[in-house]
Write a protein that holds these residues in place. Structure first.
Motif, PDB file in Angstrom:
ATOM      1  N   LYS A 136      73.758 101.595 104.856  1.00  0.00           N
ATOM      2  CA  LYS A 136      73.519 100.700 106.008  1.00  0.00           C
ATOM      3  C   LYS A 136      72.493 101.271 106.685  1.00  0.00           C
ATOM      4  O   LYS A 136      72.330 101.229 107.870  1.00  0.00           O
ATOM      5  N   LEU A 137      71.354 101.957 105.971  1.00  0.00           N
ATOM      6  CA  LEU A 137      70.348 102.697 106.767  1.00  0.00           C
ATOM      7  C   LEU A 137      68.925 101.630 106.873  1.00  0.00           C
ATOM      8  O   LEU A 137      69.051 100.779 105.823  1.00  0.00           O
ATOM      9  N   PRO A 138      68.573 101.825 107.957  1.00  0.00           N
ATOM     10  CA  PRO A 138      67.168 100.776 107.955  1.00  0.00           C
ATOM     11  C   PRO A 138      66.057 101.121 106.789  1.00  0.00           C
ATOM     12  O   PRO A 138      66.092 102.147 106.405  1.00  0.00           O
ATOM     13  N   PHE A 139      65.577 100.030 106.418  1.00  0.00           N
ATOM     14  CA  PHE A 139      64.486  99.809 105.323  1.00  0.00           C
ATOM     15  C   PHE A 139      63.552 100.959 105.485  1.00  0.00           C
ATOM     16  O   PHE A 139      63.172 101.699 104.541  1.00  0.00           O
ATOM     17  N   GLU A 140      62.952 101.055 106.584  1.00  0.00           N
ATOM     18  CA  GLU A 140      61.740 102.038 106.749  1.00  0.00           C
ATOM     19  C   GLU A 140      62.293 103.465 106.689  1.00  0.00           C
ATOM     20  O   GLU A 140      61.639 104.344 105.889  1.00  0.00           O
ATOM     21  N   THR A 141      63.329 103.767 107.133  1.00  0.00           N
ATOM     22  CA  THR A 141      63.906 105.274 106.732  1.00  0.00           C
ATOM     23  C   THR A 141      64.011 105.547 105.203  1.00  0.00           C
ATOM     24  O   THR A 141      63.658 106.407 104.735  1.00  0.00           O
ATOM     25  N   ILE A 142      64.614 104.552 104.466  1.00  0.00           N
ATOM     26  CA  ILE A 142      64.839 104.995 103.011  1.00  0.00           C
ATOM     27  C   ILE A 142      63.386 104.759 102.347  1.00  0.00           C
ATOM     28  O   ILE A 142      63.098 105.561 101.328  1.00  0.00           O
ATOM     29  N   LEU A 143      62.400 104.063 102.673  1.00  0.00           N
ATOM     30  CA  LEU A 143      61.151 103.775 102.269  1.00  0.00           C
ATOM     31  C   LEU A 143      60.512 105.250 102.285  1.00  0.00           C
ATOM     32  O   LEU A 143      59.854 105.685 101.376  1.00  0.00           O
ATOM     33  N   ALA A 144      60.761 105.954 103.459  1.00  0.00           N
ATOM     34  CA  ALA A 144      60.054 107.084 103.745  1.00  0.00           C
ATOM     35  C   ALA A 144      60.567 108.083 102.859  1.00  0.00           C
ATOM     36  O   ALA A 144      59.831 109.036 102.412  1.00  0.00           O
ATOM     37  N   ASP A 145      61.841 108.075 102.517  1.00  0.00           N
ATOM     38  CA  ASP A 145      62.409 109.137 101.327  1.00  0.00           C
ATOM     39  C   ASP A 145      61.834 108.723 100.049  1.00  0.00           C
ATOM     40  O   ASP A 145      61.534 109.579  99.478  1.00  0.00           O
ATOM     41  N   ALA A 146      61.732 107.563  99.699  1.00  0.00           N
ATOM     42  CA  ALA A 146      61.318 107.415  98.437  1.00  0.00           C
ATOM     43  C   ALA A 146      59.797 107.713  98.129  1.00  0.00           C
ATOM     44  O   ALA A 146      59.474 108.067  97.339  1.00  0.00           O
ATOM     45  N   GLN A 147      59.014 107.854  99.494  1.00  0.00           N
ATOM     46  CA  GLN A 147      57.689 108.364  99.325  1.00  0.00           C
ATOM     47  C   GLN A 147      57.727 109.856  99.061  1.00  0.00           C
ATOM     48  O   GLN A 147      57.016 110.373  98.328  1.00  0.00           O
ATOM     49  N   LYS A 148      58.579 110.542 100.035  1.00  0.00           N
ATOM     50  CA  LYS A 148      58.852 111.853  99.804  1.00  0.00           C
ATOM     51  C   LYS A 148      59.316 112.352  98.346  1.00  0.00           C
ATOM     52  O   LYS A 148      58.904 113.336  97.709  1.00  0.00           O
ATOM     53  N   LEU A 149      60.029 111.619  97.798  1.00  0.00           N
ATOM     54  CA  LEU A 149      60.594 111.843  96.332  1.00  0.00           C
ATOM     55  C   LEU A 149      59.357 111.325  95.290  1.00  0.00           C
ATOM     56  O   LEU A 149      59.881 111.893  94.277  1.00  0.00           O
ATOM     57  N   GLY A 150      58.379 110.910  95.760  1.00  0.00           N
ATOM     58  CA  GLY A 150      57.499 110.325  94.547  1.00  0.00           C
ATOM     59  C   GLY A 150      57.818 109.405  93.953  1.00  0.00           C
ATOM     60  O   GLY A 150      57.170 109.147  92.962  1.00  0.00           O
ATOM     61  N   TYR A 151      58.627 108.369  94.574  1.00  0.00           N
ATOM     62  CA  TYR A 151      58.782 107.251  93.856  1.00  0.00           C
ATOM     63  C   TYR A 151      57.573 106.067  93.998  1.00  0.00           C
ATOM     64  O   TYR A 151      57.421 105.338  93.193  1.00  0.00           O
TER      65      TYR A 151
END
Ligand code: HSE
Length: 324
Positions: free
Chosen positions: A175-190
């Motif tokens: 149930k996290l906000p879109f932007e928070t998860i997108l930032a993680d996807a960027q950090k993970l190189g996805y």
């Protein structure tokens, strides 16, 4: 002793790093399975002086200039991993014209200028291979091109963007906000350098165009693809789908009707018991239906440094196998 096959890697980002690491760290495994000695002869990156790791240190030629690799007569294969549709086009064209085979992961470039690049590769009698452009580590292009060559392809449908699937999965579970998860996807190189290409659905469009090309031999124009991204999907919609026994996924589809090819990319609520609903996180899942084989489903990591590098290396080894 077998001939050393020398590769030059252009672009030392997420996938470039993974490719160099894989070729060096798994050299013995590669040699055992294929009999090939594949050597990273050079790496070019505009910011090469800022990059340093234990694999890069072992590469004899490190440069800011891709032309140095393209002009090097010892290099057999150029690996284009800078992405984008500008400089990458010039690098691939120059490499082919200069007598090099080329491997790329560049889905945007192939979807937009695949006709020109394939014609050039064909006229120069050099290979242009792009397994890593679709499905990360899943060998889906090879399956379509080789293993299912005896089939008419009736349908291709699936999840081809790891970033979007990662976001949708974590939105539902945490149930996290879109932007928070997108930032993680960027950090993970996805995610792509500009992640709007992922979340607006363009990245999936490019990949479906490539799949359609391999299935039907025609490049569909990007503007002819129906496209909806995931930016409008909120937690309430994900929750409502769940209550209704469904899960929202960004789904790409290719269908052929007569001579016409229809490609669409849009969010869909799929039944919770379907195979696509079970594809979670950064994974991709692609169903291919052939007239002889019936339905088959391929699933694996759709993005990330080493999974994508695995697909880049598969192409390198196929080409290298013809050169030894
Ligand atoms: N940004 C892409 C994705 C990378 O998330 O699927 C792999 O093509």
């Amino acid at each position: 002793m077998s001939k050393k096959i020398k590769v030059g890697v252009v672009g030392y980002g997420t996938v470039g790093r993974g490719t160099v690491q894989t070729l060096i760290s798994n050299a013995t495994e590669i040699k055992r399975k294929t009999g090939l000695d594949v050597v990273v002869a050079g790496v070019a990156d505009l910011h090469i002086t800022d990059k340093n790791d234990l694999y890069l240190e072992q590469v004899p030629l490190r440069t800011t200039c891709a032309d140095e690799l393209i002009a090097n007569p010892d290099i057999d294969i150029i690996i284009e991993l800078i992405g984008g549709t500008g400089a990458a086009f010039d690098i691939i064209s120059k490499a082919l014209k200069n007598g090099k085979h080329v491997v790329t992961a560049n889905k945007a470039l192939l979807a937009m200028r695949g006709t020109e690049l394939m014609a050039l590769a064909h006229s120069m009698h050099f290979n242009l291979m792009f397994e890593a452009s679709v499905g990360g580590g899943i060998p889906v292009l090879s399956v379509l091109q080789n293993d299912l060559a005896a089939n008419h392809i009736l349908k291709i449908e699936g999840i081809v963007n790891g970033t979007c699937n990662y976001i949708l999965t974590r939105m539902e579970r945490e149930k996290l906000p879109f932007e928070t998860i997108l930032a993680d996807a960027q950090k993970l190189g996805y995610a792509e350098a500009d992640p709007s290409g992922d979340v607006e659905g363009y990245d999936s469009v490019y990949k479906m165009i490539i799949l359609a090309y391999l299935a039907y031999g025609k490049w569909v124009d990007v503007k002819d693809v129906e496209r909806v991204g995931i930016t409008q999907i909120g937690l309430a919609q994900i929750e409502a789908a769940h209550v209704a026994g469904q899960r929202i996924k960004l789904i790409g589809s290719v269908e052929k009707q007569g001579d016409d090819i229809f490609i669409a990319v849009k969010p869909k609520a799929v039944p919770l018991e379907s195979v696509l609903a079970d594809v979670s996180g950064v994974f991709n899942g692609i169903e291919i239906v052939g007239d002889k084989v019936g339905s088959l489903f391929l699933q694996g990591q759709g993005a990330g440094s080493l999974a994508t590098a695995s697909a880049v290396c598969a192409d390198i080894l196929k080409i290298a196998g013809t050169l030894k």
